[in-house]
Write a protein that holds these residues in place. Sequence first.
Motif, mmCIF file in Angstrom:
data_model
loop_
_atom_site.group_PDB
_atom_site.id
_atom_site.type_symbol
_atom_site.label_atom_id
_atom_site.label_comp_id
_atom_site.label_asym_id
_atom_site.label_seq_id
_atom_site.Cartn_x
_atom_site.Cartn_y
_atom_site.Cartn_z
ATOM 1 N N GLU A 21 0.789 -1.221 0.000
ATOM 2 C CA GLU A 21 0.000 0.000 0.000
ATOM 3 C C GLU A 21 0.831 1.285 0.000
ATOM 4 O OE1 GLU A 21 -2.788 -0.265 3.136
ATOM 5 O OE2 GLU A 21 -3.735 -2.079 2.391
ATOM 6 N N SER A 22 2.102 1.200 -0.349
ATOM 7 C CA SER A 22 2.917 2.409 -0.427
ATOM 8 C C SER A 22 4.092 2.163 -1.354
ATOM 9 C CB SER A 22 3.421 2.811 0.970
ATOM 10 O OG SER A 22 4.283 1.822 1.480
ATOM 11 N N ARG A 23 4.811 3.224 -1.692
ATOM 12 C CA ARG A 23 5.954 3.096 -2.590
ATOM 13 C C ARG A 23 7.212 2.689 -1.851
ATOM 14 N NH1 ARG A 23 8.287 6.837 -5.137
ATOM 15 N NH2 ARG A 23 8.874 5.582 -6.935
ATOM 16 N N SER A 24 7.201 2.682 -0.529
ATOM 17 C CA SER A 24 8.388 2.292 0.227
ATOM 18 C C SER A 24 7.972 1.613 1.520
ATOM 19 C CB SER A 24 9.270 3.514 0.524
ATOM 20 O OG SER A 24 8.612 4.398 1.403
ATOM 21 N N ILE A 25 8.901 0.859 2.057
ATOM 22 C CA ILE A 25 8.646 0.151 3.307
ATOM 23 C C ILE A 25 9.940 0.099 4.097
ATOM 24 C CG2 ILE A 25 9.132 -2.132 2.294
ATOM 25 C CD1 ILE A 25 7.038 -3.308 4.167
ATOM 26 N N GLU A 26 9.798 0.118 5.411
ATOM 27 C CA GLU A 26 10.981 -0.033 6.258
ATOM 28 C C GLU A 26 11.629 -1.383 5.962
ATOM 29 O OE1 GLU A 26 12.042 2.398 8.132
ATOM 30 O OE2 GLU A 26 10.279 3.676 7.826
ATOM 31 N N TYR A 27 12.946 -1.383 5.813
ATOM 32 C CA TYR A 27 13.642 -2.594 5.377
ATOM 33 C C TYR A 27 14.040 -3.514 6.540
ATOM 34 C CZ TYR A 27 16.569 -5.432 2.292
ATOM 35 O OH TYR A 27 17.100 -6.472 1.553
ATOM 36 N N GLY A 28 13.949 -3.026 7.759
ATOM 37 C CA GLY A 28 14.433 -3.802 8.906
ATOM 38 C C GLY A 28 13.847 -5.189 9.015
ATOM 39 N N GLU A 29 12.523 -5.293 8.896
ATOM 40 C CA GLU A 29 11.875 -6.594 9.052
ATOM 41 C C GLU A 29 12.211 -7.539 7.893
ATOM 42 O OE1 GLU A 29 7.516 -8.549 10.058
ATOM 43 O OE2 GLU A 29 7.639 -6.489 9.346
ATOM 44 N N GLU A 69 17.244 2.627 -0.058
ATOM 45 C CA GLU A 69 17.659 3.997 0.203
ATOM 46 C C GLU A 69 17.950 4.194 1.689
ATOM 47 O OE1 GLU A 69 14.947 6.989 -1.072
ATOM 48 O OE2 GLU A 69 15.215 6.583 -3.219
ATOM 49 N N GLN A 70 19.003 4.961 1.940
ATOM 50 C CA GLN A 70 19.326 5.376 3.304
ATOM 51 C C GLN A 70 19.685 6.851 3.278
ATOM 52 O OE1 GLN A 70 22.591 3.279 5.182
ATOM 53 N NE2 GLN A 70 21.966 3.942 7.217
ATOM 54 N N ASP A 71 18.996 7.639 4.068
ATOM 55 C CA ASP A 71 19.217 9.090 4.106
ATOM 56 C C ASP A 71 19.124 9.712 2.717
ATOM 57 O OD1 ASP A 71 19.654 8.912 6.864
ATOM 58 O OD2 ASP A 71 21.790 8.501 6.574
ATOM 59 N N GLY A 72 18.158 9.210 1.925
ATOM 60 C CA GLY A 72 17.931 9.775 0.605
ATOM 61 C C GLY A 72 18.896 9.319 -0.468
ATOM 62 N N LYS A 73 19.809 8.422 -0.141
ATOM 63 C CA LYS A 73 20.789 7.937 -1.109
ATOM 64 C C LYS A 73 20.547 6.461 -1.415
ATOM 65 C CE LYS A 73 24.410 11.129 0.419
ATOM 66 N NZ LYS A 73 25.791 11.244 0.953
ATOM 67 N N VAL A 74 20.731 6.073 -2.663
ATOM 68 C CA VAL A 74 20.589 4.672 -3.066
ATOM 69 C C VAL A 74 21.820 3.901 -2.597
ATOM 70 C CG1 VAL A 74 20.364 3.080 -5.000
ATOM 71 C CG2 VAL A 74 19.184 5.288 -5.065
ATOM 72 N N LYS A 100 15.145 2.045 3.678
ATOM 73 C CA LYS A 100 13.833 1.812 3.087
ATOM 74 C C LYS A 100 13.984 1.034 1.778
ATOM 75 C CE LYS A 100 11.357 5.840 4.921
ATOM 76 N NZ LYS A 100 10.360 5.047 5.690
ATOM 77 N N LEU A 101 13.050 0.122 1.549
ATOM 78 C CA LEU A 101 12.931 -0.536 0.252
ATOM 79 C C LEU A 101 11.941 0.281 -0.566
ATOM 80 C CD1 LEU A 101 13.355 -2.893 -1.723
ATOM 81 C CD2 LEU A 101 11.517 -4.101 -0.529
ATOM 82 N N VAL A 102 12.375 0.734 -1.737
ATOM 83 C CA VAL A 102 11.573 1.636 -2.565
ATOM 84 C C VAL A 102 11.253 0.957 -3.889
ATOM 85 C CG1 VAL A 102 11.428 3.945 -3.591
ATOM 86 C CG2 VAL A 102 12.818 3.572 -1.535
#
Length: 217
Positions: A21-29, A69-74, A100-102
């Motif tokens: 439901e979004s263009r990105s998701i937290e990558y931790g899990e 992405e981390q801090d806006g950088k790929v 984040k996974l984008v």
Amino acid sequence: MKKVILASAFVSLFSASVFAESRSIEYGEINEILDLIHNQAKSDYILSKFHLDIKDDALALQDIKLWLEQDGKVIGQGSVDTEGNIDLPILPQKQAENVKLVINQPKGAVAINVATDIAPLTRQQVSYQELFVLLDDVNEFTSLMAGGLSWFVPSMDKLEFTFAAPAEITFTDEKGRNKVFKTDSEHKIEVPMKSKWMKLNPTLQFSALPEKFAPMD
């Protein structure tokens, strides 16, 4: 929304939608799941994959791009094969919590599913430990996927083998006695996990290869 499906079946033993439901998701899990399956799992029988599910009929697999992405950088790329299976990098968990996974598609256009299955048995002689460490991995995985609801998820403490015809599983126990497990009316055999048998680690002899096997509570 995450969902956890637990079924006593070879295909899609566990399935969860982690990105819909979004263009990105937290990558931790996601990273934690990848690390558990690829680096920490003790069993060769547990299989896991991330799969891309396209919700928009106008899209093709080659249209989908994934990156980290981390801090806006790929900082990394994901790849998608011709069957929709996704390959993603495994990061140090502390770093992954800030990544984040984008995806390059609009909200709701695709979903990323993670499915964990059980590989088939291919040998008629297998050590007890080799089979039953699977339960440790399965319990770890279900606890991770259930998150705060893990208290409600039963622990798997036996394996159920399904055969095409009557069959037996035998081994010699810690007292030198032959233990024989026979199929029931549905051609199934349940064998419990016991610490004394894990320590003894006898060889299980199958009279025939099962069609499938799965953890049970």
